[in-house]
Write an enzyme that holds these catalytic residues in place. Structure first.
Site, PDB file in Angstrom:
ATOM      1  N   ASP A 192      37.544  56.834  15.026  1.00 28.51           N
ATOM      2  CA  ASP A 192      36.126  56.535  14.893  1.00 28.51           C
ATOM      3  C   ASP A 192      35.860  55.827  13.568  1.00 28.51           C
ATOM      4  OD1 ASP A 192      33.457  56.531  15.703  1.00 28.51           O
ATOM      5  OD2 ASP A 192      33.516  58.618  16.335  1.00 28.51           O
ATOM      6  N   ASP A 263      27.545  55.245  22.910  1.00 25.74           N
ATOM      7  CA  ASP A 263      28.197  56.334  23.640  1.00 25.74           C
ATOM      8  C   ASP A 263      27.529  56.578  24.992  1.00 25.74           C
ATOM      9  OD1 ASP A 263      29.753  56.746  21.422  1.00 25.74           O
ATOM     10  OD2 ASP A 263      29.374  58.882  21.306  1.00 25.74           O
TER      11      ASP A 263
END
Length: 448
Positions: A192, A263
């Protein structure tokens, strides 16, 4: 327990007690409140003023990362369903469910532990330490158990000083962490991009590129083949297409797949939010087909089949559209509670074959309006997959032609519905009558 989602570019975050402070992670270019590593002790590419070192690092990065994902990765990740409510039992129970349901034999072979798996502080030697309450036997044990089941072991980290959930990031520790992952038997890393410091005089895009290049080189230096999932593009989705596409371009050199944008929705969210999220991620990812190439995959995030509130048509649409986009097929649900319908959707071998087709081509939108989308994807042996997607709220007929789908001129065409198995013949029209609301008909089309 219930968790509130915080909208953000790179990851959708919930207000778990452990991660509530992370809502500012959207623009990870600023450092976290806690102390960051001294840039001088970080890898040289992240420092300012050392142009010669950065040039050498860039030259090393000019060699693409090994092609470890010749077809889109498949498997399971805990995040969308469990978020930080993760532990050894949850991971291994879902792994066993992959095997028990037969999904592992159909290609879902990588089990990835997402954020919140580690302790809040590194160990005495600077090493990452698993949370002993969640993973009492450690992460090497997880790797051994997954390998024993014939599965691959995926893990999560962050290229910043902290993960999105405020656990130790790899910034300044790329080499050590990569070696530790290799010792644990890790086969797949999802990296990430929260809490990435921006040294003076460096742009956001420059520093993200440098830290992801460092992570990539560290993984390759271990000598262990570790598939690398890059999250960098998700942090540039709203920075303008030219920058976004540039980030995707270098992501395809440093890794094997990349998260492109927002997301997917979380299990705790409403059915309407889940469906809206599926459509949104489909639409942004469908526009990135020209940036994908065989072995380097656009990733629009997880499959939600099995989550509460989604009907059969919605689950089927996501599976079909993800297959058309040659997207990674990564489930994020409780696999032990799959309904028969969800199991059928995830396990449809003919649709999986479209996703995993050896040509490795992402399908393209050939027609679209507010209520429907038509996609065409080239397959080996000159065939095409054609998806007729009704995004509206009422049934409708959706159609195209063989010529529009890119098929050669022929006297007739064979159409196989990959959900029902029905086979039909056509003189060139490709039609799906009364496609249900939120439904998709997916054909494999062959010129005769």
């Amino acid at each position: 327990m219930s968790h509130r989602q915080v909208p953000r570019t790179g990851r959708a975050f919930a207000a778990l007690t452990a991660v509530a402070a992370c809502s500012a992670g959207l623009l990870a270019a600023s450092g976290p409140a806690s102390a960051a590593p001294d840039p001088a002790s970080a890898t040289a590419g992240a420092t300012a003023g050392d142009d010669a070192t950065r040039t050498a690092a860039r030259q090393r990065a000019s060699v693409p990362y090994p092609n470890l994902a010749p077809t889109p990765p498949m498997g399971w990740n805990n995040w969308s369903y469990y978020m930080c409510d993760i532990n050894e039992k949850v991971v291994l129970d879902n792994a066993r469910a992959l095997v028990r349901t037969g999904l592992a034999n159909k290609g879902y072979d990588t089990v990835t532990v997402d954020d919140c798996w580690m302790a809040k502080q590194r160990g005495p030697q600077g090493e990452l330490v698993p949370d002993k309450d969640k993973f009492p036997h450690g992460m090497a044990h997880i790797g051994r158990e997954l390998h024993r089941m014939g599965l691959k072991f995926g893990i999560y980290e962050d290229v910043g000083t902290l993960t999105c959930g405020k656990y130790p990031g790899s910034y300044g520790h790329f080499k050590e962490d990569a070696r530790q992952f290799a010792r644990w038997g890790v086969d797949y890393l999802k990296a990430d991009g929260c809490n990435v410091p921006r040294p003076a005089g460096r742009t956001k895009e420059q520093i993200y590129r440098e830290v992801y290049e460092q992570q990539s080189q560290a993984l390759e230096a271990t000598g262990r083949p570790i598939t690398f999932s890059v999250s960098a593009p998700a942090y540039f989705q709203y920075d303008g297409d030219s920058v976004w596409h540039q980030v995707i371009d270098w992501s395809a050199r440093v890794g094997n797949l990349w998260r492109g944008g927002r997301d997917i929705a979380l299990e705790q969210q409403s059915p309407a939010t889940k469906w809206s999220s599926i459509v949104y991620n489909f639409r942004y990812n469908a526009g990135l087909a020209q940036l994908q190439r065989p072995g380097r995959w656009n990733d629009p995030d997880f499959l939600l089949a099995g989550d509460t509130g989604l009907n059969r048509h919605e689950m089927q649409s996501q599976m079909s559209l993800w297959a058309m986009m040659a997207a990674p097929l990564i489930s994020s649900t409780d696999l032990g509670k799959l309904s028969p319908e969800a199991r059928e959707v995830l396990g449809n071998e003919e649709i999986i074959a479209v996703d995993q087709d050896p040509l490795g081509k992402q399908g393209k939108v050939i027609e679209q309006n507010d209520g429907f989308t038509v996609m065409s994807k080239p397959l080996r042996h000159g065939q095409r997959a054609v998806a007729l997607f009704n995004s509206g709220d009422t049934p409708r007929t959706v159609s195209t032609t063989a010529a529009a789908a890119g098929l050669p001129e022929a006297s007739s065409y064979r159409l196989r519905d990959l959900v029902t198995g029905r086979v039909g013949q056509s003189d060139g029209a490709i039609v799906a009558q009364d496609v249900p609301a939120h439904g998709t008909v997916l054909y494999r089309v062959t010129a005769r």
